[in-house]
Design a protein around this motif. Structure first.
Motif, mmCIF file in Angstrom:
data_model
loop_
_atom_site.group_PDB
_atom_site.id
_atom_site.type_symbol
_atom_site.label_atom_id
_atom_site.label_comp_id
_atom_site.label_asym_id
_atom_site.label_seq_id
_atom_site.Cartn_x
_atom_site.Cartn_y
_atom_site.Cartn_z
ATOM 1 N N SER A 44 -4.698 11.558 3.205
ATOM 2 C CA SER A 44 -4.169 11.027 1.952
ATOM 3 C C SER A 44 -2.865 11.700 1.553
ATOM 4 N N ASP A 63 -4.524 4.105 -0.053
ATOM 5 C CA ASP A 63 -5.715 3.377 0.381
ATOM 6 C C ASP A 63 -5.738 3.125 1.880
ATOM 7 N N ARG A 119 -10.013 11.143 -1.103
ATOM 8 C CA ARG A 119 -9.361 10.764 -2.349
ATOM 9 C C ARG A 119 -9.702 11.774 -3.433
ATOM 10 N N GLN A 134 0.810 -1.214 0.000
ATOM 11 C CA GLN A 134 0.000 0.000 0.000
ATOM 12 C C GLN A 134 0.845 1.266 0.000
#
Length: 431
Positions: A319, A298, A334, A281
């Motif tokens: 993020s 993610d 996102r 990730q």
């Protein structure tokens, strides 16, 4: 004028992202975007304040799209970015605050613009051939646009002054070379092995460390101001497809294995300090105050100790994190089709939330890479402009911009937005 200011023409909107390493994962191009209800941000605005409105103070012609850089008493505009529309590609300078044209300089129509930087009284314009193999930099006088010198390679500013030119042609001709910004006279040079690449550490508005990397794993570190070799070591297959990640952050060289595993090497000795097990990730790393941010698109962000690799703190909400002074500016969610994202101010040492700014598209100022202003599109299409005070963790509304304003940029107290009719509209902001 002193210092260096840079336009990065590769991606918009601009942010303080380091130069990409060939083959490494690239972070999202537009990472200041998210969709959340407007109510999340209303509490951060000045209570009871009625946003002022007003027309732009000056308008100048420019193709759509154009790239631009306000410099206090100057505005540089690069236009003709789409060679297919038949518009000549050129760099134009205007005087501010009145918008009077000062000079224009034609650029090769077939070349691809790579960047514009200002060094003292010179403007450095870098372009490349369409295939990317050949790059060239021209030095123009800021006052008159006269050609002072031209050399092969892409210009990179050096922290504290100076310029590096990096050639793009692979093979034995690939070099990183220092030049005198005033004359273009060449200085020291570092050859880069065939199929290898150069990586850079950025600080103080420019490069302050150069790494020349060979496919076999030979890494050599150089001082960009003097060309002195600071360290060298043979690391395991740094340039191969199986080891695609390499980044210089603080006193650590990060080398990734292509599967999410990362090893940290001490700079400049290149002695291995630590290694992290594979984490598929993990997308990319960035400076994070006293730590190193490992961005996991993610799964949030993890901050590790540069000395030991141990996790200091992690948070699945964010993020992306960016250092602003002694704070971290965090974005949530996102990317999507909106231009603004919820922004939060954090304590770098602990990740503790210090304040909520609301939802904004940050406008980054260079070379300090500080987001002084933010934009938010309102329901009627107009845009709210605010001053972002990161230290105090608050946003102060300045004005409302017309609905046609788009692709805006701020620098040195000047706001520039693309407008209808092939124009740029300019506001002079309170400082």
């Amino acid at each position: 004028m002193s210092g260096e200011v840079v336009i990065d023409l590769g991606e918009r909107p601009r942010g303080p992202e380091p130069e990409p390493v060939p083959g490494r994962p690239r972070p999202p191009a537009r990472w200041w975007r998210v969709a959340l209800p407007l109510l999340l941000a209303l509490g951060t605005l000045t209570a009871g304040a009625a946003p002022p409105t007003g027309p732009p103070t000056v308008t100048v012609p420019a193709t759509d799209p154009a790239d631009f850089l306000p410099l206090g008493d100057r505005l540089l505009v690069l236009q003709g970015l789409l060679p297919t529309d038949g518009t000549a590609r050129e760099l134009v300078a205007y005087r501010l605050p009145g918008g009077e044209p000062l000079w224009r300089r034609a650029l090769p129509d077939d070349d691809v613009p790579m960047g514009v930087s200002v060094h003292g009284d010179l403007v450095l314009v870098s372009t490349s051939s369409p295939d990317g193999d050949d790059a060239s930099t021209s030095a123009l006088t800021l006052d008159a646009g006269e050609l002072r010198w031209q050399r092969p390679g892409r210009a990179l500013p050096v922290a504290g002054g100076g310029v590096l030119l990096e050639t793009h042609r692979p093979g034995p001709g690939h070099t990183v070379r220092a030049v005198d910004p005033a004359t273009g006279e060449p200085g020291w040079a570092v050859p880069v092995a065939a199929e290898g690449f150069a990586a850079y550490r950025y600080a103080g508005g420019g490069v302050d460390l150069v790494a020349a990397v060979s496919p076999a794993g030979r890494v050599e570190l150089y001082d960009p101001a003097t060309g002195a070799r600071l360290g060298a070591a043979d690391l395991p297959r740094v340039g191969s497809a199986g080891n695609r990640y390499l980044e210089l952050i603080g006193d650590v060289l990060l080398v990734g294995d292509g599967a999410g595993g990362i090893a940290g090497y001490e700079v400049p000795s290149l002695r291995r300090r630590w290694a992290l097990p594979p984490d598929p990730q993990t997308g990319w790393a960035s400076p994070c105050g006293p730590g190193i941010c490992l961005h996991r698109p993610d799964a949030g962000v993890r901050v590790v100790d540069p000395a030991t690799g141990r996790t200091r703190w992690a948070d699945p909400r964010w993020s992306h994190l960016v250092v602003v002074g002694d704070r971290l500016l965090a974005e949530a969610g996102r990317p999507d089709d909106r231009e603004d994202r919820p922004l939060t101010v954090l304590d770098p040492a602990t990740g503790r939330v210090l304040g909520e700014l609301g939802r904004w598209q940050a406008l980054w100022e260079w070379p300090a890479a500080q987001p002084r202003y933010g934009l938010r599109r309102l329901a009627d299409g107009r845009m709210l402009l605010a001053e972002l005070d990161i230290a105090a963790a608050r946003a102060r509304v300045l004005t409302v911009l017309p609905s046609w304003a788009r692709r805006c940029g701020a620098q040195a107290g000047t706001l520039v937005c693309q407008a209808p009719g092939n124009t740029l509209r300019i506001w002079h902001l309170p400082r």
